[in-house]
Design an enzyme around this catalytic site. Structure first.
Site, PDB file in Angstrom:
ATOM      1  N   ASP A 253       0.781  -1.264  -0.008  1.00  0.00           N
ATOM      2  CA  ASP A 253      -0.039  -0.707  -0.224  1.00  0.00           C
ATOM      3  C   ASP A 253       0.605   1.258  -0.166  1.00  0.00           C
ATOM      4  O   ASP A 253       0.785   2.114  -0.685  1.00  0.00           O
ATOM      5  CB  ASP A 253      -0.713   0.069   1.718  1.00  0.00           C
ATOM      6  N   ARG A 254       1.762   1.582   0.831  1.00  0.00           N
ATOM      7  CA  ARG A 254       3.231   2.289   1.088  1.00  0.00           C
ATOM      8  C   ARG A 254       3.644   2.628  -0.753  1.00  0.00           C
ATOM      9  O   ARG A 254       3.743   3.736  -1.106  1.00  0.00           O
ATOM     10  CB  ARG A 254       3.825   2.621   1.809  1.00  0.00           C
TER      11      ARG A 254
END
Length: 465
Positions: A253-254
């Protein structure tokens, strides 16, 4: 900062982590009995992507399904309190939550609940307006139906014609819409989509009609397959590492959020991927998703989850653990503006024993050490932030120049200090060794200093890394 919002689209979940210890087996079955000590929670799935985006961007919109139940309301509160604007899609069923149980840092069990699914229908006006006005869009597909909604897909397809769209796919999810600027499967996902193909990135780029496909490779970086047939390997930057096991939860996600943000700022695809690789590596080095978690209610987290982490709790906890023959670790400092160096120190310290107690200088004590303009954050807030970290079991505040008196009461087995000290330079070392404890010095992470970060923030200048 971008003038237009970053828009995150996808399935939001509620993640709950329960941490404890296991020293015996159950008499009913050969399974460990976990004594719960701490619990924390955070948005998961696309919710985590939005939360991470909101840490660096003022205007973040999350388009997701939100069920009307207690877990859904808790999920919405976690998001909105972090600065995320939630555009809720209608849902049926109950909020999906994932509860992970760990003992001594090792995963023991995961419990999944919920069957929420989005209800097909016209796209709400707020969602359509957010997509049309986005600076960039990140689709965090977790395979639970949001990214498969026909009306939403049509709006995403239209947006991709003029707005960068980054699509993080899922094996059970929908195919990316045509025209995405970047699609970011990890290595296992790419092989799942392509079977035995030796060059899955090229095949997927053609199949999905994407400008580029980036296959993420974990610690090995990422490989970008461009529209002109080029392949570029982007390596992971060399960061300071410790002896701890790094938690990669949330790294994907990052990565996707960082790539989206870079594209919104006008970066080309390779530059966006390089920024994303760097951001994901730093995220993992700083503790992963645990660093953005909050304490869970007592019903989930046990007796330690609802405490105020004051001195009495720290002393009581240490006494109980010592009586059980377990190892108590303590560390201390001002912790005025938490940064990566602090997280590395805390996680390293926690790995040395069964519980970590953090001793922090009171506001008066910080002023005496740092000057009248410090602390930036009052002790109550510093304690609350530290207590929310997965690796911290209790926090206590001391008023003196050193924590010697508090250490006398806690009597830790190990006292950890960050910096270039030697044990004989620490005035509190005598107290620790008098109780039979050891002193461990952990080197600082180069480039990180609360004083430098605060000075840079006050001057309006960026800090150097």
């Amino acid at each position: 900062m971008t003038a237009s919002p970053l828009v995150i689209v996808g399935d939001a979940l509620l993640d709950i982590d329960i941490d404890g210890s296991a020293t015996r087996l159950s008499p009913e079955a050969p399974v460990p009995v976990v004594d719960v000590e701490r619990g924390w929670q955070r948005p998961g799935g696309a919710g985590l992507a939005a939360l991470l985006a909101a840490r660096t961007h003022d205007d973040v919109v999350l388009i997701t399904g939100v069920a009307d139940d207690a877990a859904g309301r808790q999920l919405s509160e976690l998001l909105t309190s972090s600065g995320v604007r939630v555009v809720a899609l209608p849902m049926r069923g109950s909020t999906v939550s994932k509860t992970r149980v760990r003992a001594g840092g090792q995963s023991v069990l995961r419990i999944d609940r919920g069957d929420a699914a989005p209800v097909p229908g016209p796209l709400p006006r707020a969602a359509a307006e957010a997509l049309a006005g986005a600076g960039a869009i990140c689709v965090a597909d977790y395979g639970r139906g949001v990214a498969a909604l026909p009306a939403l897909r049509e709006a995403l397809r239209a947006a991709a014609a003029h707005t960068p769209v980054v699509w993080d796919p899922h094996p059970r999810g929908a195919d990316p819409v045509p025209g995405c600027r970047l699609v970011t499967p990890n290595e296992d996902e790419a092989q799942h989509f392509c079977g035995a193909s030796r060059v899955p990135g090229e095949l997927l780029r053609d199949r999905w009609d994407a400008d580029a496909v980036c296959v993420t490779l974990g610690a090995r970086g990422a490989r970008v397959f461009g529209a002109d047939g080029t392949r570029t390997h982007v390596v992971t930057p060399a960061l300071a590492t410790g002896s701890v096991r790094e938690d990669t939860c949330g790294a994907g996600d990052r990565f996707a959020v960082a790539a989206t943000a870079a594209l919104a700022e006008g970066a080309d695809t390779l530059a966006a991927v390089a920024a994303a690789v760097d951001a994901a590596a730093r995220f993992v080095a700083a503790g992963g998703a645990a660093g953005v978690s909050s304490p869970v209610p007592a019903a989930h987290g046990g007796p330690l989850a609802d405490t105020d982490h004051g001195t009495t709790d720290a002393v009581t906890l240490a006494a109980r653990l010592r009586a059980e023959g377990r190892t108590v670790v303590a560390t201390g400092g001002c912790f005025d503006l938490l940064h990566t160096g602090h997280i590395r120190l805390l996680r390293t310290a926690r790995e040395l024993g069964d519980a970590l107690i953090v001793l922090i200088n009171s506001d008066d004590s910080v002023r005496a050490l740092k000057g009248p303009s410090r602390p930036v954050m009052p002790a109550e807030d510093r304690a609350r932030v530290l207590a929310a970290l997965a690796c911290v079991d209790a926090v206590a505040v001391f008023d003196e120049a050193t924590p010697a008196d508090l250490l006398d009461a806690i009597a830790p087995d190990i006292w950890v200090k960050g910096g270039d000290y030697t044990a004989d330079q620490l005035p509190e070392a005598d107290v620790v060794t008098r109780h039979g404890g050891d002193v461990v010095i952990v080197p600082t992470v180069a480039g990180y200093s609360s004083s430098a970060l605060i000075a840079a923030a006050r001057s309006g200048q960026p800090t150097e890394r």
